[in-house]
Design a protein around this motif. Structure first.
Motif, PDB file in Angstrom:
ATOM      1  N   TRP A  74       9.884   3.391  74.180  1.00 45.17           N
ATOM      2  CA  TRP A  74      11.088   2.640  74.091  1.00 45.17           C
ATOM      3  C   TRP A  74      11.942   3.479  73.129  1.00 45.17           C
ATOM      4  CZ3 TRP A  74      12.248   0.860  69.040  1.00 45.17           C
ATOM      5  CH2 TRP A  74      11.351   0.859  68.230  1.00 45.17           C
ATOM      6  N   LEU A  75      13.215   3.312  73.014  1.00 42.36           N
ATOM      7  CA  LEU A  75      14.010   4.204  72.236  1.00 42.36           C
ATOM      8  C   LEU A  75      14.772   3.160  71.109  1.00 42.36           C
ATOM      9  CD1 LEU A  75      16.341   5.933  74.910  1.00 42.36           C
ATOM     10  CD2 LEU A  75      14.598   7.112  73.278  1.00 42.36           C
ATOM     11  N   TYR A  76      14.766   3.803  69.976  1.00 40.83           N
ATOM     12  CA  TYR A  76      15.724   3.243  68.881  1.00 40.83           C
ATOM     13  C   TYR A  76      17.196   2.786  69.343  1.00 40.83           C
ATOM     14  CZ  TYR A  76      12.120   4.266  65.574  1.00 40.83           C
ATOM     15  OH  TYR A  76      10.801   4.341  64.954  1.00 40.83           O
ATOM     16  N   LYS A  77      17.603   1.758  68.952  1.00 36.54           N
ATOM     17  CA  LYS A  77      19.117   1.469  69.345  1.00 36.54           C
ATOM     18  C   LYS A  77      19.872   2.661  69.221  1.00 36.54           C
ATOM     19  CE  LYS A  77      22.688  -1.984  68.504  1.00 36.54           C
ATOM     20  NZ  LYS A  77      22.961  -3.099  67.536  1.00 36.54           N
ATOM     21  N   GLU A  78      20.170   3.103  68.066  1.00 35.47           N
ATOM     22  CA  GLU A  78      20.878   4.154  67.675  1.00 35.47           C
ATOM     23  C   GLU A  78      20.889   5.438  68.894  1.00 35.47           C
ATOM     24  OE1 GLU A  78      18.786   2.964  65.305  1.00 35.47           O
ATOM     25  OE2 GLU A  78      19.756   1.747  64.085  1.00 35.47           O
ATOM     26  N   VAL A  79      19.269   5.630  68.968  1.00 35.99           N
ATOM     27  CA  VAL A  79      19.198   6.833  69.966  1.00 35.99           C
ATOM     28  C   VAL A  79      19.633   6.615  71.180  1.00 35.99           C
ATOM     29  CG1 VAL A  79      17.214   8.303  70.985  1.00 35.99           C
ATOM     30  CG2 VAL A  79      17.328   7.698  68.547  1.00 35.99           C
ATOM     31  N   LYS A  80      19.371   5.350  71.950  1.00 33.24           N
ATOM     32  CA  LYS A  80      19.881   5.033  73.092  1.00 33.24           C
ATOM     33  C   LYS A  80      21.439   5.152  73.114  1.00 33.24           C
ATOM     34  CE  LYS A  80      19.432   1.292  76.653  1.00 33.24           C
ATOM     35  NZ  LYS A  80      18.698  -0.135  76.727  1.00 33.24           N
ATOM     36  N   GLU A  81      22.155   4.175  72.173  1.00 32.51           N
ATOM     37  CA  GLU A  81      23.658   4.405  72.155  1.00 32.51           C
ATOM     38  C   GLU A  81      24.292   5.840  72.210  1.00 32.51           C
ATOM     39  OE1 GLU A  81      24.624   2.127  68.769  1.00 32.51           O
ATOM     40  OE2 GLU A  81      24.119   0.111  69.707  1.00 32.51           O
ATOM     41  N   PHE A  82      23.535   6.863  71.348  1.00 29.90           N
ATOM     42  CA  PHE A  82      23.916   8.182  71.364  1.00 29.90           C
ATOM     43  C   PHE A  82      23.581   8.812  72.590  1.00 29.90           C
ATOM     44  CE2 PHE A  82      22.861  12.499  70.987  1.00 29.90           C
ATOM     45  CZ  PHE A  82      23.645  13.016  70.433  1.00 29.90           C
ATOM     46  N   LEU A  83      22.566   8.633  73.339  1.00 29.23           N
ATOM     47  CA  LEU A  83      22.457   8.875  74.655  1.00 29.23           C
ATOM     48  C   LEU A  83      23.338   8.522  75.680  1.00 29.23           C
ATOM     49  CD1 LEU A  83      18.507   9.242  74.802  1.00 29.23           C
ATOM     50  CD2 LEU A  83      20.080  11.225  74.405  1.00 29.23           C
ATOM     51  N   GLN A  84      23.536   7.212  75.576  1.00 28.32           N
ATOM     52  CA  GLN A  84      24.759   6.971  76.454  1.00 28.32           C
ATOM     53  C   GLN A  84      26.110   7.265  76.211  1.00 28.32           C
ATOM     54  OE1 GLN A  84      24.253   2.418  75.798  1.00 28.32           O
ATOM     55  NE2 GLN A  84      22.699   2.354  77.422  1.00 28.32           N
ATOM     56  N   ARG A  85      26.513   7.616  75.156  1.00 23.74           N
ATOM     57  CA  ARG A  85      27.735   8.228  74.516  1.00 23.74           C
ATOM     58  C   ARG A  85      27.936   9.578  75.076  1.00 23.74           C
ATOM     59  NH1 ARG A  85      26.962   6.389  69.242  1.00 23.74           N
ATOM     60  NH2 ARG A  85      26.637   8.306  68.740  1.00 23.74           N
ATOM     61  N   VAL A  86      26.884  10.529  75.222  1.00 23.95           N
ATOM     62  CA  VAL A  86      26.735  11.793  75.512  1.00 23.95           C
ATOM     63  C   VAL A  86      26.565  12.025  76.990  1.00 23.95           C
ATOM     64  CG1 VAL A  86      26.333  12.741  73.234  1.00 23.95           C
ATOM     65  CG2 VAL A  86      24.524  12.397  75.074  1.00 23.95           C
TER      66      VAL A  86
END
Length: 90
Positions: A74-86
């Motif tokens: 699983w991904l940390y929330k911040e990492v998931k959001e970053f990956l979605q942004r990029v």
């Protein structure tokens, strides 16, 4: 061949100093000593088959098999959001 005892004593002194540094910074093993195995787990570990062994938290096999896999599940929330942004699609 000339044998230089002074250099041998310097080397021994260096080895002693390094040993003292490692002793001062040693904080114990990495295995979680509070992790207690159940009776079933102890029975599974009683044979000679290493594949039946229960993994002790903090052991190298635990780190390589369980902990590493868990950290990838699983991904940390911040990492998931970053990956979605990029632009990551998953």
């Amino acid at each position: 061949m000339v044998f230089n005892f002074k250099r041998i004593f310097e080397l021994a002194d260096l080895a002693t100093k390094l040993q003292n540094i490692f002793k001062e910074r040693e904080f114990g093993g990495i295995i979680d000593t509070s992790h207690k195995l159940t009776t079933k787990q102890l029975e599974d570990n009683a044979d000679d088959n290493p594949y039946n062994d229960t993994l002790l938290r903090g052991s190298i096999p635990y780190l390589l098999i369980e902990s590493h896999s868990t950290s990838r599940s699983w991904l940390y929330k911040e990492v998931k959001e970053f990956l979605q942004r990029v632009g990551a699609k998953r």
